[in-house]
Scaffold this active site. Sequence first.
Site, mmCIF file in Angstrom:
data_model
loop_
_atom_site.group_PDB
_atom_site.id
_atom_site.type_symbol
_atom_site.label_atom_id
_atom_site.label_comp_id
_atom_site.label_asym_id
_atom_site.label_seq_id
_atom_site.Cartn_x
_atom_site.Cartn_y
_atom_site.Cartn_z
ATOM 1 N N LYS A 112 0.828 -1.217 0.000
ATOM 2 C CA LYS A 112 0.000 0.000 0.000
ATOM 3 C C LYS A 112 0.858 1.261 0.000
ATOM 4 C CE LYS A 112 -4.421 -1.712 1.363
ATOM 5 N NZ LYS A 112 -5.639 -1.634 2.101
ATOM 6 N N LYS A 193 -4.242 -10.503 -6.108
ATOM 7 C CA LYS A 193 -5.483 -10.905 -5.427
ATOM 8 C C LYS A 193 -6.634 -9.995 -5.831
ATOM 9 C CE LYS A 193 -5.812 -8.206 -1.268
ATOM 10 N NZ LYS A 193 -6.479 -8.087 -0.010
ATOM 11 N N LYS A 196 -10.828 -4.623 -3.641
ATOM 12 C CA LYS A 196 -11.762 -3.528 -3.912
ATOM 13 C C LYS A 196 -11.042 -2.343 -4.523
ATOM 14 C CE LYS A 196 -13.705 -4.064 0.650
ATOM 15 N NZ LYS A 196 -12.576 -3.932 1.537
HETATM 16 N N1 AQP Z 1 -8.889 -11.805 -2.845
HETATM 17 C C1 AQP Z 1 -9.217 -12.302 -1.664
HETATM 18 N N2 AQP Z 1 -9.324 -13.632 -1.486
HETATM 19 C C2 AQP Z 1 -9.657 -14.155 -0.273
HETATM 20 N N3 AQP Z 1 -9.901 -13.392 0.821
HETATM 21 C C3 AQP Z 1 -9.827 -12.051 0.673
HETATM 22 N N4 AQP Z 1 -10.016 -11.030 1.531
HETATM 23 C C4 AQP Z 1 -9.809 -9.846 0.891
HETATM 24 N N5 AQP Z 1 -9.470 -10.072 -0.391
HETATM 25 C C5 AQP Z 1 -9.475 -11.439 -0.552
HETATM 26 C C6 AQP Z 1 -10.404 -11.205 2.921
HETATM 27 O O1 AQP Z 1 -11.537 -10.388 3.171
HETATM 28 C C7 AQP Z 1 -11.492 -9.925 4.517
HETATM 29 C C8 AQP Z 1 -11.700 -8.443 4.563
HETATM 30 O O2 AQP Z 1 -10.705 -7.756 3.846
HETATM 31 P P1 AQP Z 1 -10.649 -6.167 3.878
HETATM 32 O O3 AQP Z 1 -11.547 -5.576 2.894
HETATM 33 O O4 AQP Z 1 -10.840 -5.672 5.250
HETATM 34 O O5 AQP Z 1 -9.219 -5.841 3.487
HETATM 35 P P2 AQP Z 1 -8.365 -6.347 2.331
HETATM 36 O O6 AQP Z 1 -7.839 -7.685 2.656
HETATM 37 O O7 AQP Z 1 -7.352 -5.316 2.121
HETATM 38 O O8 AQP Z 1 -9.400 -6.447 1.112
HETATM 39 P P3 AQP Z 1 -9.368 -5.600 -0.195
HETATM 40 O O9 AQP Z 1 -10.529 -5.883 -1.043
HETATM 41 O O10 AQP Z 1 -8.035 -5.769 -0.840
HETATM 42 O O11 AQP Z 1 -9.557 -4.153 0.368
HETATM 43 P P4 AQP Z 1 -8.771 -2.864 0.017
HETATM 44 O O12 AQP Z 1 -8.715 -2.826 -1.484
HETATM 45 O O13 AQP Z 1 -9.623 -1.776 0.606
HETATM 46 O O14 AQP Z 1 -7.440 -2.976 0.658
HETATM 47 C C9 AQP Z 1 -10.142 -10.352 5.091
HETATM 48 O O15 AQP Z 1 -10.324 -11.512 5.872
HETATM 49 C C10 AQP Z 1 -9.335 -10.679 3.869
HETATM 50 O O16 AQP Z 1 -8.364 -11.673 4.134
#
Ligand code: AQP
Length: 326
Positions: A112, A193, A196
């Site tokens: 990030k 991965k 969002k």
């Molecule tokens: N691609 C993924 N596959 C499996 N699990 C996932 N998680 C996120 N992406 C995947 C799981 O979802 C939960 C919540 O995640 P989060 O939104 O709090 O944060 P993150 O992991 O950073 O998800 P994003 O979508 O990538 O969010 P942004 O883009 O805002 O940083 C967690 O249990 C995570 O493991």
Amino acid sequence: MKKRILSGVQPTGALHLGNYIGALRQWVDLQHETDAYFCIVDYHAITVKQDTQELYDNIHSLAAMYVAVGLDPSKVTLFKQSDVSAHTELAWILNNFTHMGELQRMTQYKDKAKGNGKQTVGLFTYPVLMAADILLYQPHMVPVGEDQKQHVELTRNIAQRFNNRFSETFRVPDVMHPKDGARIMSLDDPNTKMSKTGSSQWGYIALSDAPDVVMKKIKKAVTDSGSTIEASADKPALTNLLVIYSAVSGKTVGELEELYHGQGYGKFKKELGEAIVTWLEPIQERYHELIQNYDELQAILKQGQERASVVAQVTLDDVKTKIGVI
Ligand code: AQP
């Protein structure tokens, strides 16, 4: 006694299939047999720049989605991180039990911070706040996707360090990943991965996507060379699509491989898209009902705040006593 679990999602945008398959699907399955705490981690969201109204709306939309995918607020404690001030209090204390080098090694921070010249202290210390989120509730397990494994390991280290110095204070929780789908990959790049904010709009399927959008995204999803539909190490794109298909249809990956043996990618993608749309239909219906009922959402979060605060305060008071401020 039921085992306790805790997990959360950031209100940074629409929930996507990666969040559901990696995390929420396990939560829904576990809610009856555990004492479950699910948090909307809004203070984590502000580690990257947020628009005020958008954050406010995202919090409510995430609360509605939690319920729409099947979490029952009368069974689980569903709350907002910023409503329980013990989280930030404990995070401050735990900052003093965390080494700079440990945070510098966090891969999510490195990702990030990349290309972001002015990184904030909040982004850097995010994993300590996450440790506080978890340890306050003394959970046995933390059900998360694979990308959060490193953060839960850090949480365990901080807990052990504190316990070693002041006697048993925190339960040291285990990380829990789903058997399949712990890491759902982006539809337009199977090497990154599904995320969002990290991938393009073609990389993820939001649980709020309209049917035509879902169909278009699946149609555009990259596939591997060759023509067989199978899950294998040299077919990361197809493996990902099969895992998604399995999650929304209830069929195993093996059953799907058999079903599509000798069939073309076109038919496979069309039916995958339709399966996602069918699976999403009742979720979206419930979501739309809830999102219009602001009072019901507020009542759910208020009830969650009351239950979570009681548990969190017990741990915080113990910690404050041990370090000598009470
Ligand atoms: N691609 C993924 N596959 C499996 N699990 C996932 N998680 C996120 N992406 C995947 C799981 O979802 C939960 C919540 O995640 P989060 O939104 O709090 O944060 P993150 O992991 O950073 O998800 P994003 O979508 O990538 O969010 P942004 O883009 O805002 O940083 C967690 O249990 C995570 O493991």
